[in-house]
Design a protein around this motif. Structure first.
Motif, PDB file in Angstrom:
ATOM      1  N   PHE A  24       2.279  22.843  47.702  1.00  0.00           N
ATOM      2  CA  PHE A  24       1.579  21.557  47.829  1.00  0.00           C
ATOM      3  C   PHE A  24       2.310  20.431  47.112  1.00  0.00           C
ATOM      4  CE2 PHE A  24      -1.833  24.844  48.027  1.00  0.00           C
ATOM      5  CZ  PHE A  24      -2.214  24.629  49.351  1.00  0.00           C
ATOM      6  N   ALA A  73      -2.748  29.539  49.738  1.00  0.00           N
ATOM      7  CA  ALA A  73      -1.298  29.390  49.860  1.00  0.00           C
ATOM      8  C   ALA A  73      -0.622  30.745  49.736  1.00  0.00           C
ATOM      9  CB  ALA A  73      -0.759  28.440  48.788  1.00  0.00           C
ATOM     10  N   VAL A  74       0.495  30.856  50.438  1.00  0.00           N
ATOM     11  CA  VAL A  74       1.282  32.090  50.435  1.00  0.00           C
ATOM     12  C   VAL A  74       2.713  31.723  50.037  1.00  0.00           C
ATOM     13  CG1 VAL A  74       2.197  33.939  51.914  1.00  0.00           C
ATOM     14  CG2 VAL A  74      -0.180  33.194  52.181  1.00  0.00           C
ATOM     15  N   TYR A  78       6.967  35.088  52.054  1.00  0.00           N
ATOM     16  CA  TYR A  78       5.989  36.055  52.586  1.00  0.00           C
ATOM     17  C   TYR A  78       5.127  35.453  53.693  1.00  0.00           C
ATOM     18  CZ  TYR A  78       7.196  39.451  49.029  1.00  0.00           C
ATOM     19  OH  TYR A  78       7.870  40.366  48.257  1.00  0.00           O
ATOM     20  N   VAL A 107      -8.115  20.102  55.877  1.00  0.00           N
ATOM     21  CA  VAL A 107      -6.721  20.473  56.111  1.00  0.00           C
ATOM     22  C   VAL A 107      -5.979  19.240  56.624  1.00  0.00           C
ATOM     23  CG1 VAL A 107      -7.353  21.432  58.395  1.00  0.00           C
ATOM     24  CG2 VAL A 107      -5.185  22.085  57.352  1.00  0.00           C
ATOM     25  N   LYS A 116      -4.216  26.613  62.774  1.00  0.00           N
ATOM     26  CA  LYS A 116      -4.218  27.749  63.698  1.00  0.00           C
ATOM     27  C   LYS A 116      -4.852  28.984  63.031  1.00  0.00           C
ATOM     28  CE  LYS A 116      -1.028  29.827  66.968  1.00  0.00           C
ATOM     29  NZ  LYS A 116       0.385  30.125  67.191  1.00  0.00           N
TER      30      LYS A 116
HETATM   31  C1  LIG Z   1      -1.171  28.313  55.834  1.00  0.00           C
HETATM   32  C2  LIG Z   1      -0.667  29.592  55.156  1.00  0.00           C
HETATM   33  C3  LIG Z   1      -1.592  29.938  53.981  1.00  0.00           C
HETATM   34  C4  LIG Z   1      -0.723  30.734  56.183  1.00  0.00           C
HETATM   35  O1  LIG Z   1      -0.391  31.951  55.552  1.00  0.00           O
HETATM   36  P1  LIG Z   1       0.545  33.043  56.260  1.00  0.00           P
HETATM   37  O2  LIG Z   1       0.534  34.240  55.408  1.00  0.00           O
HETATM   38  O3  LIG Z   1       1.851  32.444  56.586  1.00  0.00           O
HETATM   39  O4  LIG Z   1      -0.271  33.285  57.617  1.00  0.00           O
HETATM   40  P2  LIG Z   1      -0.363  34.643  58.449  1.00  0.00           P
HETATM   41  O5  LIG Z   1       0.963  35.300  58.515  1.00  0.00           O
HETATM   42  O6  LIG Z   1      -1.515  35.440  57.968  1.00  0.00           O
HETATM   43  O7  LIG Z   1      -0.682  34.041  59.896  1.00  0.00           O
HETATM   44  C5  LIG Z   1      -1.970  33.567  60.200  1.00  0.00           C
HETATM   45  C6  LIG Z   1      -1.972  32.789  61.477  1.00  0.00           C
HETATM   46  O8  LIG Z   1      -1.420  31.509  61.235  1.00  0.00           O
HETATM   47  C7  LIG Z   1      -0.637  31.123  62.355  1.00  0.00           C
HETATM   48  N1  LIG Z   1       0.766  31.012  61.950  1.00  0.00           N
HETATM   49  C8  LIG Z   1       1.376  31.625  60.904  1.00  0.00           C
HETATM   50  N2  LIG Z   1       2.663  31.229  60.841  1.00  0.00           N
HETATM   51  C9  LIG Z   1       2.848  30.377  61.851  1.00  0.00           C
HETATM   52  C10 LIG Z   1       3.958  29.611  62.314  1.00  0.00           C
HETATM   53  N3  LIG Z   1       5.145  29.645  61.702  1.00  0.00           N
HETATM   54  N4  LIG Z   1       3.783  28.805  63.390  1.00  0.00           N
HETATM   55  C11 LIG Z   1       2.594  28.742  64.008  1.00  0.00           C
HETATM   56  N5  LIG Z   1       1.488  29.437  63.616  1.00  0.00           N
HETATM   57  C12 LIG Z   1       1.633  30.244  62.569  1.00  0.00           C
HETATM   58  C13 LIG Z   1      -0.841  32.171  63.411  1.00  0.00           C
HETATM   59  O9  LIG Z   1      -1.980  31.831  64.170  1.00  0.00           O
HETATM   60  C14 LIG Z   1      -1.117  33.389  62.588  1.00  0.00           C
HETATM   61  O10 LIG Z   1      -1.855  34.353  63.241  1.00  0.00           O
HETATM   62  P3  LIG Z   1      -1.096  35.395  64.258  1.00  0.00           P
HETATM   63  O11 LIG Z   1       0.112  35.886  63.539  1.00  0.00           O
HETATM   64  O12 LIG Z   1      -2.123  36.461  64.482  1.00  0.00           O
HETATM   65  O13 LIG Z   1      -0.794  34.586  65.458  1.00  0.00           O
HETATM   66  C15 LIG Z   1       0.798  29.456  54.679  1.00  0.00           C
HETATM   67  O14 LIG Z   1       1.587  29.014  55.755  1.00  0.00           O
HETATM   68  C16 LIG Z   1       0.996  28.507  53.513  1.00  0.00           C
HETATM   69  O15 LIG Z   1       0.930  28.912  52.361  1.00  0.00           O
HETATM   70  N6  LIG Z   1       1.239  27.214  53.795  1.00  0.00           N
HETATM   71  C17 LIG Z   1       1.418  26.220  52.753  1.00  0.00           C
HETATM   72  C18 LIG Z   1       0.128  25.913  52.066  1.00  0.00           C
HETATM   73  C19 LIG Z   1      -0.926  25.425  53.040  1.00  0.00           C
HETATM   74  O16 LIG Z   1      -0.648  24.629  53.910  1.00  0.00           O
HETATM   75  N7  LIG Z   1      -2.173  25.885  52.823  1.00  0.00           N
HETATM   76  C20 LIG Z   1      -3.301  25.502  53.627  1.00  0.00           C
HETATM   77  C21 LIG Z   1      -3.903  24.290  53.055  1.00  0.00           C
HETATM   78  S1  LIG Z   1      -5.340  23.780  53.958  1.00  0.00           S
END
Ligand SMILES: CC(C)(COP(=O)(O)OP(=O)(O)OC[C@H]1O[C@@H](n2cnc3c(N)ncnc32)[C@H](O)[C@@H]1OP(=O)(O)O)[C@@H](O)C(=O)NCCC(=O)NCCS
Length: 150
Positions: A24, A73-74, A78, A107, A116
């Motif tokens: 963030f 957040a991840v 990962y 968001v 998504k």
């Molecule tokens: C948003 C976040 C928490 C998702 O975590 P992640 O571990 O990457 O997500 P997952 O691997 O569990 O994927 C979940 C779903 O998100 C979507 N997704 C994940 N990566 C994606 C990508 N690169 N492009 C499009 N959709 C994607 C898909 O719908 C996916 O489900 P599916 O694999 O069954 O299609 C992560 O990207 C992150 O930490 N982002 C930065 C912080 C953030 O924006 N937090 C949210 C604030 S509101």
């Protein structure tokens, strides 16, 4: 990959802050997370672990029969491996256990990946908060997941 999700403890906070800073532009401080874990009785935070390391976290505030997700957040390396899904599932499951029927969150309009993820778990867009984010004036999409108990 073996992902384990459990409650966040004080000892996790340093790793959580590192992930928060990576994820963030206006990250919460270490003190903020310590207060969430130790003082805020309404807060519930989970961490996801892989090989004993924290690779993601998520939290919410439980207010009466609603939950407000504060952050998820991840760790960058990962992402896209199902960790976010596991964290969100654990928050929804906890709400169900506590008889909480609705969850909400904000968001960034540009954050399509997070949107998504939320849509996948039944979150629906209910409105927009204009200029919600102070760093760049971006709008927030307000999403709700209802009928958790149904
Ligand atoms: C948003 C976040 C928490 C998702 O975590 P992640 O571990 O990457 O997500 P997952 O691997 O569990 O994927 C979940 C779903 O998100 C979507 N997704 C994940 N990566 C994606 C990508 N690169 N492009 C499009 N959709 C994607 C898909 O719908 C996916 O489900 P599916 O694999 O069954 O299609 C992560 O990207 C992150 O930490 N982002 C930065 C912080 C953030 O924006 N937090 C949210 C604030 S509101």
């Amino acid at each position: 990959m073996d992902i384990r999700v459990r409650e966040m403890k004080e000892d996790d906070v340093d790793q959580v802050v590192e992930i928060e800073r990576e994820a963030f532009t206006t990250p919460w401080s270490r003190e903020a997370f310590m207060a969430e874990v130790n003082k805020n009785k309404l807060a519930k935070y989970m961490v996801a672990e892989v090989d004993g390391r924290v690779v993601g976290f998520g939290g919410m505030w439980l207010i009466l029969n609603e939950a407000h997700i504060t952050n998820i957040a991840v760790k960058e390396e990962y992402r896209g491996m199902g960790v976010g899904k596991r964290i969100l599932e654990s928050l929804i499951y906890y709400c169900a256990l506590k008889n909480i029927d609705s969850m909400t969150l904000e968001v960034r309009k540009s954050n399509m990946v997070a949107q998504k993820l939320y849509r996948k778990y039944g979150f629906v867009e209910y409105g927009v908060r204009s200029n919600y984010y102070t760093d760049n004036g971006e709008d927030a999409i307000v999403m709700w997941r209802t009928n958790i108990l149904r």
